[in-house]
Design a protein around this motif. Structure first.
Motif, PDB file in Angstrom:
ATOM      1  N   ILE A  56       0.662  -1.485  -0.349  1.00 46.67           N
ATOM      2  CA  ILE A  56       0.193   0.394   0.353  1.00 46.67           C
ATOM      3  C   ILE A  56       0.745   1.204  -0.247  1.00 46.67           C
ATOM      4  CG2 ILE A  56      -1.412   1.464   1.661  1.00 46.67           C
ATOM      5  CD1 ILE A  56      -2.879  -1.251   1.939  1.00 46.67           C
ATOM      6  N   SER A  57       2.133   1.232   0.545  1.00 42.29           N
ATOM      7  CA  SER A  57       3.036   2.125   0.668  1.00 42.29           C
ATOM      8  C   SER A  57       3.517   2.925  -0.593  1.00 42.29           C
ATOM      9  CB  SER A  57       3.409   2.154   1.801  1.00 42.29           C
ATOM     10  OG  SER A  57       5.322   1.217   1.755  1.00 42.29           O
ATOM     11  N   GLY A  58       4.226   1.763  -1.457  1.00 44.19           N
ATOM     12  CA  GLY A  58       4.139   1.819  -2.404  1.00 44.19           C
ATOM     13  C   GLY A  58       3.404   2.137  -3.331  1.00 44.19           C
ATOM     14  N   TRP A  59       2.347   1.992  -3.756  1.00 44.84           N
ATOM     15  CA  TRP A  59       1.375   1.834  -4.819  1.00 44.84           C
ATOM     16  C   TRP A  59       1.002   4.058  -3.800  1.00 44.84           C
ATOM     17  CZ3 TRP A  59       0.251   0.443  -8.648  1.00 44.84           C
ATOM     18  CH2 TRP A  59       0.307  -0.207  -8.546  1.00 44.84           C
ATOM     19  N   ALA A  60       0.687   4.188  -2.789  1.00 49.48           N
ATOM     20  CA  ALA A  60       0.300   5.585  -2.443  1.00 49.48           C
ATOM     21  C   ALA A  60       1.238   6.411  -2.852  1.00 49.48           C
ATOM     22  CB  ALA A  60       0.273   5.720  -0.504  1.00 49.48           C
ATOM     23  N   GLY A  61       2.852   6.075  -2.604  1.00 51.06           N
ATOM     24  CA  GLY A  61       4.052   6.963  -2.946  1.00 51.06           C
ATOM     25  C   GLY A  61       3.818   7.472  -4.261  1.00 51.06           C
ATOM     26  N   SER A  62       3.808   6.094  -4.994  1.00 51.60           N
ATOM     27  CA  SER A  62       3.121   6.233  -6.624  1.00 51.60           C
ATOM     28  C   SER A  62       2.308   7.214  -7.289  1.00 51.60           C
ATOM     29  CB  SER A  62       3.564   4.843  -7.028  1.00 51.60           C
ATOM     30  OG  SER A  62       4.579   4.382  -7.305  1.00 51.60           O
ATOM     31  N   PHE A  63       1.435   7.189  -6.533  1.00 50.36           N
ATOM     32  CA  PHE A  63       0.165   8.199  -6.649  1.00 50.36           C
ATOM     33  C   PHE A  63       0.421   9.523  -6.794  1.00 50.36           C
ATOM     34  CE2 PHE A  63      -3.156  10.248  -5.379  1.00 50.36           C
ATOM     35  CZ  PHE A  63      -4.631   9.925  -6.500  1.00 50.36           C
ATOM     36  N   LEU A  64       1.139   9.497  -5.382  1.00 49.53           N
ATOM     37  CA  LEU A  64       1.868  11.055  -5.073  1.00 49.53           C
ATOM     38  C   LEU A  64       3.003  11.727  -6.130  1.00 49.53           C
ATOM     39  CD1 LEU A  64       1.789  10.495  -1.091  1.00 49.53           C
ATOM     40  CD2 LEU A  64       0.416  12.101  -2.288  1.00 49.53           C
ATOM     41  N   VAL A  65       3.762  10.597  -6.475  1.00 42.56           N
ATOM     42  CA  VAL A  65       4.648  11.191  -7.799  1.00 42.56           C
ATOM     43  C   VAL A  65       4.023  11.042  -9.332  1.00 42.56           C
ATOM     44  CG1 VAL A  65       6.699  10.691  -8.359  1.00 42.56           C
ATOM     45  CG2 VAL A  65       5.837   9.904  -6.294  1.00 42.56           C
ATOM     46  N   VAL A  66       2.929  10.733  -9.013  1.00 44.63           N
ATOM     47  CA  VAL A  66       1.931  10.902 -10.248  1.00 44.63           C
ATOM     48  C   VAL A  66       1.829  11.961 -10.331  1.00 44.63           C
ATOM     49  CG1 VAL A  66       0.730   9.711 -11.838  1.00 44.63           C
ATOM     50  CG2 VAL A  66       2.656   8.542 -10.864  1.00 44.63           C
ATOM     51  N   LEU A  67       0.711  11.938  -8.833  1.00 44.13           N
ATOM     52  CA  LEU A  67      -0.093  13.208  -9.209  1.00 44.13           C
ATOM     53  C   LEU A  67       0.803  14.746  -8.793  1.00 44.13           C
ATOM     54  CD1 LEU A  67      -3.273  14.031  -7.979  1.00 44.13           C
ATOM     55  CD2 LEU A  67      -2.891  13.843  -5.745  1.00 44.13           C
ATOM     56  N   SER A  68       1.682  14.598  -8.679  1.00 42.78           N
ATOM     57  CA  SER A  68       2.406  15.562  -8.409  1.00 42.78           C
ATOM     58  C   SER A  68       2.944  16.265  -9.256  1.00 42.78           C
ATOM     59  CB  SER A  68       3.920  15.303  -7.089  1.00 42.78           C
ATOM     60  OG  SER A  68       4.444  16.182  -6.955  1.00 42.78           O
ATOM     61  N   TYR A  69       2.625  15.280 -10.250  1.00 40.18           N
ATOM     62  CA  TYR A  69       3.556  15.900 -12.054  1.00 40.18           C
ATOM     63  C   TYR A  69       2.178  15.560 -12.945  1.00 40.18           C
ATOM     64  CZ  TYR A  69       5.477  15.100 -17.028  1.00 40.18           C
ATOM     65  OH  TYR A  69       5.018  15.914 -17.898  1.00 40.18           O
ATOM     66  N   ALA A  70       1.965  15.847 -12.506  1.00 39.18           N
ATOM     67  CA  ALA A  70       0.046  16.126 -12.907  1.00 39.18           C
ATOM     68  C   ALA A  70      -0.287  17.909 -12.581  1.00 39.18           C
ATOM     69  CB  ALA A  70      -0.718  15.632 -12.759  1.00 39.18           C
ATOM     70  N   LEU A  71       0.159  17.413 -11.638  1.00 40.33           N
ATOM     71  CA  LEU A  71      -0.353  19.779 -11.242  1.00 40.33           C
ATOM     72  C   LEU A  71       0.488  20.051 -11.600  1.00 40.33           C
ATOM     73  CD1 LEU A  71      -1.083  18.345  -7.178  1.00 40.33           C
ATOM     74  CD2 LEU A  71      -2.984  19.446  -9.148  1.00 40.33           C
ATOM     75  N   THR A  72       2.308  19.415 -11.424  1.00 37.41           N
ATOM     76  CA  THR A  72       2.851  20.518 -12.558  1.00 37.41           C
ATOM     77  C   THR A  72       2.196  21.662 -14.230  1.00 37.41           C
ATOM     78  OG1 THR A  72       4.182  19.478 -13.205  1.00 37.41           O
ATOM     79  CG2 THR A  72       4.675  19.965 -11.285  1.00 37.41           C
ATOM     80  N   LEU A  73       1.527  20.610 -14.459  1.00 38.17           N
ATOM     81  CA  LEU A  73       1.186  20.518 -15.826  1.00 38.17           C
ATOM     82  C   LEU A  73      -0.013  22.105 -15.581  1.00 38.17           C
ATOM     83  CD1 LEU A  73       0.977  16.850 -17.299  1.00 38.17           C
ATOM     84  CD2 LEU A  73       2.318  18.898 -17.677  1.00 38.17           C
ATOM     85  N   VAL A  74      -0.950  22.062 -14.881  1.00 34.93           N
ATOM     86  CA  VAL A  74      -2.138  22.963 -14.066  1.00 34.93           C
ATOM     87  C   VAL A  74      -1.342  24.292 -14.718  1.00 34.93           C
ATOM     88  CG1 VAL A  74      -3.933  23.690 -13.051  1.00 34.93           C
ATOM     89  CG2 VAL A  74      -3.665  21.666 -12.849  1.00 34.93           C
ATOM     90  N   LYS A  75      -1.819  24.844 -14.862  1.00 37.73           N
ATOM     91  CA  LYS A  75      -1.090  26.309 -15.797  1.00 37.73           C
ATOM     92  C   LYS A  75      -1.483  27.289 -14.917  1.00 37.73           C
ATOM     93  CE  LYS A  75       1.787  24.609 -19.220  1.00 37.73           C
ATOM     94  NZ  LYS A  75       3.022  24.198 -18.574  1.00 37.73           N
ATOM     95  N   ASN A  76      -3.019  27.565 -14.876  1.00 36.93           N
ATOM     96  CA  ASN A  76      -3.791  28.889 -14.244  1.00 36.93           C
ATOM     97  C   ASN A  76      -3.849  28.657 -12.483  1.00 36.93           C
ATOM     98  OD1 ASN A  76      -5.435  26.180 -13.339  1.00 36.93           O
ATOM     99  ND2 ASN A  76      -6.488  27.662 -14.302  1.00 36.93           N
ATOM    100  N   LYS A  77      -2.634  28.499 -11.453  1.00 40.78           N
ATOM    101  CA  LYS A  77      -2.591  27.652 -10.820  1.00 40.78           C
ATOM    102  C   LYS A  77      -1.550  26.965 -10.568  1.00 40.78           C
ATOM    103  CE  LYS A  77      -7.341  27.539  -8.811  1.00 40.78           C
ATOM    104  NZ  LYS A  77      -8.210  27.407  -7.958  1.00 40.78           N
TER     105      LYS A  77
END
Length: 92
Positions: A7-28
């Motif tokens: 679960i920790s591995g999957w949660a960590g992977s999710f957080l890293v991918v979500l972090s990358y996705a948020l860097t693509l948001v241009k208006n915030k």
């Protein structure tokens, strides 16, 4: 124990991918959240890699976490310098 590590591995992977996705948001600006998500995500993945003896991935995620820590340090230092400048300008 194995389930918790998985679960920790999957949660960590999710957080890293979500972090990358948020860097693509241009208006915030999510940079603070992204740095923290990278730090926590990297550490969770590193725990998983350590358990499964995946040394190359472990080293990569330790480096990933160190980079996040350095980013936090740099941002905090910059915040303190800006705060000091503002106080000086206000006459404190």
């Amino acid at each position: 124990m194995k389930l918790l590590i998985d679960i920790s591995g999957w949660a960590g992977s999710f957080l890293v991918v979500l972090s990358y996705a948020l860097t693509l948001v241009k208006n915030k600006d999510f940079s603070t959240y992204c740095i923290l998500m990278n730090l926590v995500g990297g550490m969770l993945i590193a725990i998983n890699c350590f358990y499964y003896k995946a040394i190359p991935s472990l080293v990569t995620n330790i480096i990933w976490s160190i980079i996040a820590l350095l980013s936090i340090y740099r941002a905090k230092k910059q915040w303190y310098q800006e705060r000091k400048r503002r106080r000086k300008a206000q006459g404190y």
